[in-house]
Design a protein around this motif. Structure first.
Motif, PDB file in Angstrom:
ATOM      1  N   GLY A   1      -4.159  12.069  11.342  1.00 31.76           N
ATOM      2  CA  GLY A   1      -4.436  12.937  10.192  1.00 31.76           C
ATOM      3  C   GLY A   1      -5.557  12.397   9.328  1.00 31.76           C
ATOM      4  N   VAL A   2      -5.990  13.230   8.375  1.00 32.94           N
ATOM      5  CA  VAL A   2      -7.099  12.868   7.477  1.00 32.94           C
ATOM      6  C   VAL A   2      -6.787  11.557   6.764  1.00 32.94           C
ATOM      7  CG1 VAL A   2      -8.458  13.570   5.469  1.00 32.94           C
ATOM      8  CG2 VAL A   2      -7.705  15.277   7.101  1.00 32.94           C
ATOM      9  N   ARG A   3      -5.528  11.390   6.374  1.00 30.80           N
ATOM     10  CA  ARG A   3      -5.130  10.145   5.699  1.00 30.80           C
ATOM     11  C   ARG A   3      -4.474   9.181   6.686  1.00 30.80           C
ATOM     12  NH1 ARG A   3      -3.148   9.825  -0.452  1.00 30.80           N
ATOM     13  NH2 ARG A   3      -5.226   9.996  -1.313  1.00 30.80           N
ATOM     14  N   GLY A   4      -4.865   9.256   7.948  1.00 30.65           N
ATOM     15  CA  GLY A   4      -4.259   8.402   8.961  1.00 30.65           C
ATOM     16  C   GLY A   4      -4.712   6.957   8.878  1.00 30.65           C
ATOM     17  N   GLY A   5      -4.080   6.142   9.702  1.00 30.97           N
ATOM     18  CA  GLY A   5      -4.413   4.730   9.738  1.00 30.97           C
ATOM     19  C   GLY A   5      -3.321   3.951  10.428  1.00 30.97           C
ATOM     20  N   ILE A   6      -3.279   2.663  10.157  1.00 34.07           N
ATOM     21  CA  ILE A   6      -2.307   1.788  10.802  1.00 34.07           C
ATOM     22  C   ILE A   6      -1.643   0.913   9.743  1.00 34.07           C
ATOM     23  CG2 ILE A   6      -2.039  -0.145  12.431  1.00 34.07           C
ATOM     24  CD1 ILE A   6      -4.408   1.038  14.012  1.00 34.07           C
ATOM     25  N   PHE A   7      -0.320   0.854   9.771  1.00 35.33           N
ATOM     26  CA  PHE A   7       0.411  -0.110   8.955  1.00 35.33           C
ATOM     27  C   PHE A   7       0.704  -1.330   9.809  1.00 35.33           C
ATOM     28  CE2 PHE A   7       2.211   3.420   6.119  1.00 35.33           C
ATOM     29  CZ  PHE A   7       1.456   3.048   5.031  1.00 35.33           C
ATOM     30  N   HIS A   8       0.215  -2.495   9.390  1.00 34.27           N
ATOM     31  CA  HIS A   8       0.570  -3.738  10.072  1.00 34.27           C
ATOM     32  C   HIS A   8       1.849  -4.307   9.455  1.00 34.27           C
ATOM     33  CE1 HIS A   8      -3.894  -4.435  11.306  1.00 34.27           C
ATOM     34  NE2 HIS A   8      -3.257  -3.694  12.177  1.00 34.27           N
TER      35      HIS A   8
ATOM     36  N   ASN B   1       2.794   8.408   0.735  1.00 32.99           N
ATOM     37  CA  ASN B   1       1.728   9.254   0.193  1.00 32.99           C
ATOM     38  C   ASN B   1       0.342   8.791   0.641  1.00 32.99           C
ATOM     39  OD1 ASN B   1       3.559  10.875  -1.124  1.00 32.99           O
ATOM     40  ND2 ASN B   1       3.446   9.732  -3.045  1.00 32.99           N
ATOM     41  N   ALA B   2       0.160   7.477   0.746  1.00 32.35           N
ATOM     42  CA  ALA B   2      -1.148   6.929   1.138  1.00 32.35           C
ATOM     43  C   ALA B   2      -1.544   7.363   2.543  1.00 32.35           C
ATOM     44  CB  ALA B   2      -1.121   5.409   1.051  1.00 32.35           C
ATOM     45  N   MET B   3      -0.546   7.619   3.388  1.00 31.99           N
ATOM     46  CA  MET B   3      -0.823   7.998   4.780  1.00 31.99           C
ATOM     47  C   MET B   3      -0.371   9.433   5.077  1.00 31.99           C
ATOM     48  SD  MET B   3      -2.108   5.371   6.738  1.00 31.99           S
ATOM     49  CE  MET B   3      -2.171   3.562   6.758  1.00 31.99           C
TER      50      MET B   3
ATOM     51  N   GLU C   1       4.929   5.374  -2.240  1.00 34.53           N
ATOM     52  CA  GLU C   1       3.487   5.112  -2.327  1.00 34.53           C
ATOM     53  C   GLU C   1       2.883   4.944  -0.940  1.00 34.53           C
ATOM     54  OE1 GLU C   1       2.699   3.061  -6.613  1.00 34.53           O
ATOM     55  OE2 GLU C   1       3.448   1.729  -5.063  1.00 34.53           O
ATOM     56  N   GLU C   2       3.600   4.220  -0.078  1.00 33.61           N
ATOM     57  CA  GLU C   2       3.108   4.038   1.293  1.00 33.61           C
ATOM     58  C   GLU C   2       3.062   5.371   2.034  1.00 33.61           C
ATOM     59  OE1 GLU C   2       4.547  -0.361   2.550  1.00 33.61           O
ATOM     60  OE2 GLU C   2       6.163   1.073   2.205  1.00 33.61           O
TER      61      GLU C   2
ATOM     62  N   ASP D   1       8.137   3.128   1.391  1.00 35.39           N
ATOM     63  CA  ASP D   1       8.359   3.707   0.068  1.00 35.39           C
ATOM     64  C   ASP D   1       7.400   4.866  -0.201  1.00 35.39           C
ATOM     65  OD1 ASP D   1       5.973   2.652  -1.026  1.00 35.39           O
ATOM     66  OD2 ASP D   1       6.962   0.852  -1.762  1.00 35.39           O
TER      67      ASP D   1
END
Lengths: 217, 217
Positions: free
Chosen positions: B173-180, B202-204, B199-200, B197
């Protein structure tokens, strides 16, 4: 003598033009970070409606991007489910009003805002804005800001990236990870800085003293 | 006859033990998500101090992890810079009180909480907790929850991971990424779920209907 004056005037203008051009920041060890809370960019028309005819913004604090400033003025935004007070106005005025909220604010307002680049407002929802002298109901302009990196063309060349390109940002630490789809925004008026909002910063333990590095995606 | 009764009793106990074991969820297309807002796990001693001697929690809603529930009870937490009201109590009571806040709450409270795994409280800051019948000042236990995945041992075998291992979670997604540094928590009492949580999430752009996949890091 008149000709000499003209030459001097042209020279002076040329020197001033050079002075106005921001000096590009050389590639540092890491890119600095700007963390945004919810805020609003406002048009003069909407400013008139909210604060009174011919109202002028009151600069409070310069922001890192040249010419941008936080204002004394705040407004309330209101959706079908709730209101959020003390939304900071950022100046200078723009051609279109744009309200940037946190993703979590969508639940409070009852209006779903998508992640968009600043200025890319087509099809975005509107919101009610309330000021001390009146209110406006915008037709569009409510967004969650897509994370991005501002930079000068010289920086773009140094990093080997171009305006509009999507890159990734890698972060270390217990809450580390990678943000994808970080948009590069190149402009002669820009200072090198990674912009994200408070929820994104908190999710990855980024503070205003953090630095980040670009990873191509 | 006494012997037969004993055998029957043992058989019954064995059947009951099997019935009590949660059935492991088979590996699905994606792992479901549990998004936490700030909350508190409380000890009976602190519950007594806050709500009155011998107080019993009032279950409001079952949570996805077997035996865990949200309670009717809420408390206020207070640091040197400010207070946050309506912190939900989760049950059942634990041996130690643990307050899980959002990273952004640290600024509001004026107390810096680090990302920790649940139960790993040594060296974490304390906080003042206020209830209807009194208040307590904890010596430690204020944390920001480190993101983690609960799973049954059967799931751990299916995914080829072990308790305590750190994995990554990839999101599109547009706000995609990876959580390590997503910690694997294996227990026979656990249902398969990725916990993070608000915030996490919402960030992704993660919602409670999202599913995620494990990427080894």
């Amino acid at each position: 003598m008149a000709e000499l004056e003209n030459v001097l005037k042209l020279l002076l203008e040329a020197v001033e033009a050079v002075q106005k051009t921001p000096v590009p920041v050389p590639v540092p060890n890491g890119i600095g970070v700007g963390i945004s809370n919810r805020h609003i960019h406002i048009s003069q028309d909407d400013l008139n409606a909210l604060f009174g005819e011919g109202y002028q913004l009151t600069p409070l604090k310069e922001l890192s991007q040249p010419g941008q400033f936080a204002c004394k003025e705040v407004v309330t935004i209101c959706g079908p489910k709730g209101a959020i007070e003390k939304i900071r106005v950022l100046g200078p005025v723009r051609s279109k009003t744009q309200v940037e909220i946190l993703a979590g604010d969508s639940f409070k307002l009852g209006v779903k805002a998508a992640a968009r680049m600043s200025g890319d407002l087509q099809g975005t929802p509107g919101i009610t804005i309330i000021g001390p002298k009146g209110s406006v109901q915008t037709k569009e302009g409510l967004i969650v800001a897509q994370r991005h990196i501002h930079m000068h063309p010289v920086n773009a060349e140094q990093y080997g990236v171009r305006d509009g390109q999507l890159v990734s940002i890698k972060l270390d630490g217990v809450r580390g990870g990678i943000f994808h789809n970080v948009a590069i925004r190149v402009s002669k008026d820009s200072a090198l800085e990674f912009h994200l909002d408070t929820e994104e910063a908190n999710a990855m333990s980024i503070t205003s003293s953090s630095t980040v590095e670009i990873t191509k995606q």
